[in-house]
Write an enzyme that holds these catalytic residues in place. Sequence first.
Site, PDB file in Angstrom:
ATOM      1  N   ASN A   1      -1.395   7.052  -1.899  1.00 42.44           N
ATOM      2  CA  ASN A   1      -2.449   7.327  -2.880  1.00 42.44           C
ATOM      3  C   ASN A   1      -2.874   6.094  -3.667  1.00 42.44           C
ATOM      4  OD1 ASN A   1      -2.629  10.192  -2.386  1.00 42.44           O
ATOM      5  ND2 ASN A   1      -0.627  10.377  -3.398  1.00 42.44           N
TER       6      ASN A   1
ATOM      7  N   THR B   1       0.814  -1.218   0.000  1.00 44.81           N
ATOM      8  CA  THR B   1       0.000   0.000   0.000  1.00 44.81           C
ATOM      9  C   THR B   1       0.846   1.266   0.000  1.00 44.81           C
ATOM     10  OG1 THR B   1      -1.681  -1.191   1.243  1.00 44.81           O
ATOM     11  CG2 THR B   1      -1.855   1.201   1.213  1.00 44.81           C
ATOM     12  N   GLU B   2       0.374   2.270  -0.723  1.00 42.24           N
ATOM     13  CA  GLU B   2       0.997   3.591  -0.725  1.00 42.24           C
ATOM     14  C   GLU B   2      -0.044   4.642  -0.362  1.00 42.24           C
ATOM     15  OE1 GLU B   2       4.088   2.371  -4.328  1.00 42.24           O
ATOM     16  OE2 GLU B   2       2.978   4.258  -4.459  1.00 42.24           O
TER      17      GLU B   2
ATOM     18  N   THR C   1     -10.695  -3.661   1.532  1.00 37.73           N
ATOM     19  CA  THR C   1     -11.907  -3.191   2.196  1.00 37.73           C
ATOM     20  C   THR C   1     -13.096  -4.099   1.899  1.00 37.73           C
ATOM     21  OG1 THR C   1     -12.544  -1.822   0.313  1.00 37.73           O
ATOM     22  CG2 THR C   1     -11.117  -0.791   1.976  1.00 37.73           C
ATOM     23  N   SER C   2     -14.159  -3.924   2.670  1.00 39.24           N
ATOM     24  CA  SER C   2     -15.382  -4.698   2.414  1.00 39.24           C
ATOM     25  C   SER C   2     -15.887  -4.469   0.999  1.00 39.24           C
ATOM     26  CB  SER C   2     -16.466  -4.310   3.428  1.00 39.24           C
ATOM     27  OG  SER C   2     -16.135  -4.772   4.722  1.00 39.24           O
ATOM     28  N   GLU C   3     -15.727  -3.232   0.520  1.00 36.44           N
ATOM     29  CA  GLU C   3     -16.177  -2.908  -0.838  1.00 36.44           C
ATOM     30  C   GLU C   3     -15.372  -3.684  -1.883  1.00 36.44           C
ATOM     31  OE1 GLU C   3     -17.639  -0.105   1.983  1.00 36.44           O
ATOM     32  OE2 GLU C   3     -15.558  -0.698   1.587  1.00 36.44           O
TER      33      GLU C   3
ATOM     34  N   GLU D   1      -6.169  -5.229   4.322  1.00 35.84           N
ATOM     35  CA  GLU D   1      -6.052  -6.322   3.346  1.00 35.84           C
ATOM     36  C   GLU D   1      -7.268  -6.410   2.432  1.00 35.84           C
ATOM     37  OE1 GLU D   1      -4.216 -10.010   4.481  1.00 35.84           O
ATOM     38  OE2 GLU D   1      -3.404  -9.109   6.296  1.00 35.84           O
TER      39      GLU D   1
ATOM     40  N   GLY E   1     -23.947  -1.003  28.175  1.00 34.78           N
ATOM     41  CA  GLY E   1     -24.454   0.334  28.486  1.00 34.78           C
ATOM     42  C   GLY E   1     -23.315   1.318  28.717  1.00 34.78           C
TER      43      GLY E   1
ATOM     44  N   TRP F   1       0.947   2.513   5.834  1.00 34.80           N
ATOM     45  CA  TRP F   1       0.119   1.569   6.587  1.00 34.80           C
ATOM     46  C   TRP F   1       0.778   0.191   6.677  1.00 34.80           C
ATOM     47  CZ3 TRP F   1      -3.128   4.750   8.640  1.00 34.80           C
ATOM     48  CH2 TRP F   1      -3.626   5.824   7.890  1.00 34.80           C
TER      49      TRP F   1
END
Length: 379
Positions: A129, A126-127, A365-367, A363, A339, A156
Amino acid sequence: MNFAITENQTMIAQMVRDFADKNIRPHLMEWDESQEFPIHIFKKLGELGLMGVLVPQEYGGSGFSYLEYVTVVSEIAKVCGSIGLSVAAHNSLCTGHILQFGNEDQKKKYLPKLATGEWIGAWGLTEANTGSDALRMTCVATKDGDDYIINGTKNWITHGKTGNVVVVLARTGQLLDSHGISSFIVERGTPGFSAGKKENKLGMRASETTELIFDHCRVHKSQLMGMEGDGFVQAMKVLDGGRISIASLSIGIAKGAYEAAVKYAKEREQFGKPIGEFQAISFKLADMATQIEAAELLTLQAASLKNKHLPMTKESAMAKYYASEVAVRVSTDAVQIFGGYGYTKDFPVEKFYRDSKLCTIGEGTSEIQKLVIARAIGR
């Protein structure tokens, strides 16, 4: 598929529980507050064979299957998501990449140190951008005689500062070319390689996350894994296994939050009886339990396919997507059951709540998982 718990898994689970209760639970909030990466814990985990769960014994590992691996990661995460995340990243990303795609010399050199916990591993894709859009990475490796010169940054990165060795993905070809990215093994101390900013995170705070900086970092061609241009394809296969890791991490977090909520619901009394006897709470616990069971079955299915070397991209994406979302839902409900106490750091569920969110992001995203699943369905 037979998902009956084996004697081996039972023994491993008990070993991990005993270790976590003695060495992790007493200190987890201290590490969380200070963002300390407790490297001594990982050295001890290495002595137990848990830093090389999937590595064959000939390279110093435990030689277990993905089913045992799911057990290890989820049991640790039931106590502390941060430690679970770091164990998962070390095993499946750095160590896993070298195990899958390193040549024999690379395996003999690095796997024994990684599998025993002597060295901590990092993995850099990962970078700043280019998160999901990895083909637009700007970190480049330029051929220069028998060397490659790497320039750029990665963001990251788990163990980016402490890690002794990193597998880094860098562009060696044209932008957007899936065969224009290569993977390199870079050791800490290599001139031009350093750690940058350490991230101040919402959760997973005891799992170190930093920037990696490559400034005319020269590495020999012997540090290239596979052929030049193989890196992106390798990374996608590594992430298939990584999804099982994050699904296992998610299950552990969800179980930890659920078990704390069940215990509290039995002890906390309102209107003259334990709150667990109220339908609003008992139904919430029923939903939590059902979702955890479903997430675990999806994860074990993916692990079983991985063990058999069968296609499992869709199944691992389903497991990662569903389990990570379950971790968030279950930990959210656990806070609600507690609570006001659930909102304080004196009780365990607020940490599960904070830690859970990373599982829907890291690793893939959900998308992105839904995109992977949709593509597999459409074929």
